[in-house]
Design a protein around this motif. Structure first.
Motif, PDB file in Angstrom:
ATOM      1  N   GLN A  14      36.638 -14.696  37.674  1.00 19.83           N
ATOM      2  CA  GLN A  14      35.852 -13.531  38.084  1.00 19.83           C
ATOM      3  C   GLN A  14      35.133 -13.921  39.367  1.00 19.83           C
ATOM      4  O   GLN A  14      34.457 -14.961  39.426  1.00 19.83           O
ATOM      5  N   TRP A  38      41.593  -5.034  43.388  1.00 19.57           N
ATOM      6  CA  TRP A  38      40.639  -5.487  42.372  1.00 19.57           C
ATOM      7  C   TRP A  38      41.069  -6.823  41.761  1.00 19.57           C
ATOM      8  O   TRP A  38      40.272  -7.495  41.109  1.00 19.57           O
ATOM      9  N   ASP A  86      36.458  -7.133  38.795  1.00 18.65           N
ATOM     10  CA  ASP A  86      36.425  -6.519  37.473  1.00 18.65           C
ATOM     11  C   ASP A  86      37.830  -6.039  37.172  1.00 18.65           C
ATOM     12  O   ASP A  86      38.611  -5.768  38.084  1.00 18.65           O
ATOM     13  N   THR A 118      36.570  -8.595  31.813  1.00 19.85           N
ATOM     14  CA  THR A 118      37.466  -9.360  32.677  1.00 19.85           C
ATOM     15  C   THR A 118      38.027 -10.512  31.851  1.00 19.85           C
ATOM     16  O   THR A 118      37.262 -11.294  31.291  1.00 19.85           O
TER      17      THR A 118
END
Length: 115
Positions: free
Chosen positions: A11, A35, A54, A61
């Motif tokens: 992330q 993304w 995300d 996630t």
């Protein structure tokens, strides 16, 4: 159950910087949906790492992605075992069928197959 590849998911809000940093180690961008971006080794295509801010369609996630040969069989086996399904089995617009499951360590695993 045949595993095709395993990809750690990081992330990150520093996707561009991550691409530059891991590029110094020989990774190249192999996928970028805005993304999520995946980097891979040109000499070993199964060696990959993904960075995402995300998940586009899921509430969490995932920590890890595991691509399997038969995602439906994996889903049934994990569901029957009593494992916590975090995100239901579904077809995604970018060409994968996937679900999320929580492993015994509390990690969220994205289990997927390409259509």
């Amino acid at each position: 159950m045949a595993v095709r590849r395993v990809v750690p998911n990081v992330q990150s809000s520093a996707v561009r910087e991550s691409r530059d940093f891991y590029g110094l180690l020989g990774f190249e961008e192999v996928m970028n949906h805005g993304w999520i971006m995946t980097l891979g080794s040109p000499s070993n295509p199964a060696a990959q790492i993904s960075f995402m801010a995300d998940d586009k369609t899921a509430p969490v996630t995932p920590d890890l992605s595991v691509e399997v040969e038969d995602v439906d069989a994996a889903y049934e086996a994990l569901r029957a075992s009593g494992a916590e399904i975090v995100h239901p089995l579904q077809d995604e617009e970018w060409g994968v069928r996937r679900f999320f499951v929580r492993d015994p360590n509390g990690r969220v695993i994205n289990v997927l197959g390409h259509r």
